[in-house]
Motif scaffolding. Structure first.
Motif, PDB file in Angstrom:
ATOM      1  N   THR A  33       0.818  -1.214   0.000  1.00 46.93           N
ATOM      2  CA  THR A  33       0.000   0.000   0.000  1.00 46.93           C
ATOM      3  C   THR A  33       0.854   1.267   0.000  1.00 46.93           C
ATOM      4  N   HIS A  34       2.047   1.203   0.639  1.00 47.08           N
ATOM      5  CA  HIS A  34       2.896   2.386   0.770  1.00 47.08           C
ATOM      6  C   HIS A  34       4.346   2.036   0.429  1.00 47.08           C
ATOM      7  N   ASP A  35       5.087   3.046   0.003  1.00 46.27           N
ATOM      8  CA  ASP A  35       6.519   2.828  -0.189  1.00 46.27           C
ATOM      9  C   ASP A  35       7.245   3.038   1.137  1.00 46.27           C
ATOM     10  N   GLY A  77       6.430   6.160   3.173  1.00 46.31           N
ATOM     11  CA  GLY A  77       5.073   6.425   3.618  1.00 46.31           C
ATOM     12  C   GLY A  77       4.149   6.947   2.544  1.00 46.31           C
ATOM     13  N   ASN A  78       4.628   7.021   1.314  1.00 47.80           N
ATOM     14  CA  ASN A  78       3.776   7.469   0.213  1.00 47.80           C
ATOM     15  C   ASN A  78       2.853   6.343  -0.235  1.00 47.80           C
ATOM     16  N   ARG A  79       1.627   6.672  -0.515  1.00 48.93           N
ATOM     17  CA  ARG A  79       0.647   5.687  -0.965  1.00 48.93           C
ATOM     18  C   ARG A  79       0.991   5.269  -2.400  1.00 48.93           C
TER      19      ARG A  79
END
Length: 546
Positions: A75-77, A80-82
């Motif tokens: 879901t995220h890298d 913390g990016n979606r």
């Protein structure tokens, strides 16, 4: 004198290194029957090439690996990016890429296209059924998009392309030669009752553009390039096209909340997704979403029939192959009368499913109004019956291998886990039965076309004639029609299969089918056919010779 304790004896060789297409006599005969002569030779060569790959040890290994290492959601890298990304095992891409490059999303607008594609889909399903989901949705999106010529002009060439770009990072569809499509219709509060959907579509200033907000309970193949989605617009339930990536290269809002942990179909990612200001383009008119998307649904329902026929064929081929090599109680199993009865019973079910699936595909290739009317009843009836027969056939075929069949390495457990899916997907049994009733009540031309089809074989077998007579009596009796819809649709499907086999199958197959399925001369379990039938011929016809 010491003896070895690890010498392997009395075990069949693997069923690999053969042409899945040419080894299937029911399928090859259907292709020869339904294809125009001008494309027959080329199609046979294409399908034989595909069948040889499908029967190879490498392709069978791809199928096993794609299921052993199912998709993973990120879901995220790391920052913390979606990103909403699903990772697949490379074997999944090998399977899907080979299918696309061999034309399994390209049926529309070429001579005999649906028969050729259906035969290929039936063959290639026998490597792995999971990746058939994006293949089916990509193929089936075409009729829905054709309701908007502007959209169809942009997307159809990419949907029917034989170029696979699925391993690359998501990017705008305008930059791609080939694309894949998914769909998102059902929601947690409604399921098959899509009119209960709550996903909202808010119009933008630009004509045909909307923002969607809502939660879809099932969205298969979430790494596809585009999706057909149902949502509530101001004018009612409407169909929309949702791209994963927008034209400017930014990601559309497409939040994958989780992947479903399914009984089978492990290689394919099925997800829950949320839309929150997700850009969408309307397809068709507001308030006519079901009518717009129904062309896609009909095409995917046919693929459910074809896919189940493919699973049954592989299960039966494995059972017959095992019995041809395995000895017990003083002889080879295939020669034992009781095992022969079981195998013949399974083979009848498989051949009837294949023959019906290919007849429906041939109707799709026709421009005749009568064929269109025939499909209106025949597709949901076939979807109801063929997909329901898949699980008991697969379970009995597994038992033919004994304990070996219960072991994962045999591949039979994967077939068994896969077998219920097509009965559930695109409307479960009750939905199909009610759809047949709806057609009977509202579209008399559909019933006329169906009866004309089954009546073509009248006079050829007294058991078929009796079954047609009984069916007509049931159709004339409207008392309690909804409660007995399953019984009625089952009889319709069996009569249709019997009519097709009487016309086109060898006498031994047609005789055994009519005696057992229409004449009632059998028990409740497989292997209870009349012993006086020519069961050896039925079994030999089903054997895949390596």
């Amino acid at each position: 004198m010491a003896t070895s304790t690890h010498t392997v004896t009395n075990q069949p060789p693997p069923l690999v290194g053969y042409d899945v297409f040419t080894a299937d006599r029911a399928l090859t005969e259907a292709v020869e029957r339904h294809l125009p002569l001008e494309v027959l030779d080329g199609a046979r060569q294409e399908l034989s090439t595909l069948g040889t790959t499908a029967g190879s040890a490498q392709a069978q290994d791809w199928g096993a690996l794609a299921n052993e290492y199912p998709p993973k959601l990120r879901t995220h890298d790391r920052y913390g990016n979606r990103i909403d990304h699903v990772d697949y095992h490379p074997a999944y891409h090998r399977l899907l890429g080979h299918a696309v490059t061999n034309g399994l999303t390209n049926a529309w607008g070429r001579p005999g296209g649906h028969v050729r594609r259906a035969a290929g889909f039936l063959v290639w399903t026998q490597t792995d059924a999971g990746h058939g989901c994006p293949l089916s949705m990509t193929h089936a999106a075409v009729p829905a998009l054709r309701t908007d010529p502007e959209l169809a002009a942009v997307w159809e060439p990419k949907l029917t392309s034989q170029v696979y770009e699925g391993e690359e990072l998501l990017r705008p569809a305008a930059e791609k030669t080939g694309v894949l499509f998914g769909m998102a219709m059902t929601e947690k509060q409604g399921g098959s009752d899509v009119r209960a959907n709550t996903t909202a579509a808010t119009p933008l200033d630009a004509p045909g553009e909307y923002l969607l907000t809502g939660h879809k309970w099932f969205c298969s193949a979430p790494m596809s390039d585009g999706f057909l989605v149902l949502a509530q617009a101001p004018g009612g339930l409407t169909c929309f096209l949702v791209p994963r990536v927008l034209d400017d290269g930014t990601r559309n809002v497409f939040m994958i909340q989780r992947l479903k942990d399914k009984l089978g179909n492990k290689s394919n990612a099925s997800s829950e997704v949320e839309f929150n200001g997700t850009w969408a383009r309307r397809v068709g008119e507001e308030g006519r979403g079901v009518r717009t998307i129904i062309g896609m649904v009909a095409a995917t329902r046919l693929d459910c029939v074809v896919g189940s026929a493919g699973l049954m064929r592989q299960a039966v081929a494995q059972a017959v192959h095992h019995a041809a090599y395995r000895s017990a109680f003083g002889g080879v199993l295939i020669d034992k009368p009781l095992m022969r009865n079981v195998l013949a019973d399974l083979a009848l079910e498989s051949e009837a499913a294949t023959t019906l699936a290919m007849r429906l595909a041939a109707a799709y290739d026709s421009d005749s109004q009568a064929e269109r009317a025939f499909l209106r009843i025949a597709v949901p009836a076939a979807k109801y019956w063929v997909t329901k027969r898949c699980t008991p056939v697969t379970a009995e075929a597994l038992e033919c291998l004994g304990g070996n069949g219960y072991v994962e390495e045999s591949g039979m457990p994967r077939l068994l886990r896969e077998s219920p899916l097509n009965s559930i997907w695109e409307g479960s049994g009750n939905v199909q039965a009610l759809d047949v009733l709806r057609a009977l009540q509202r579209e008399p031309q559909a019933l006329n076309a169906f009866l004309e089809e089954v009546g073509t074989a009248r006079g050829a077998d007294h058991r078929l004639d009796g079954a047609i007579k009984d069916l007509l009596a049931e159709l004339a009796d409207l008392d309690g029609i909804e409660a007995r819809a399953r019984r009625l649709v089952e009889r319709m499907a069996l009569v249709l299969q019997g009519s097709l086999l009487v016309r086109w199958a060898p006498a031994a197959v047609a005789d055994a089918f009519c005696a057992s399925r229409l004449g009632g001369d059998r028990g409740s379990a497989f292997g209870t056919l009349p012993h006086t039938l020519d069961l050896a011929s039925v079994v030999e016809r089903a054997r895949a010779v390596v």
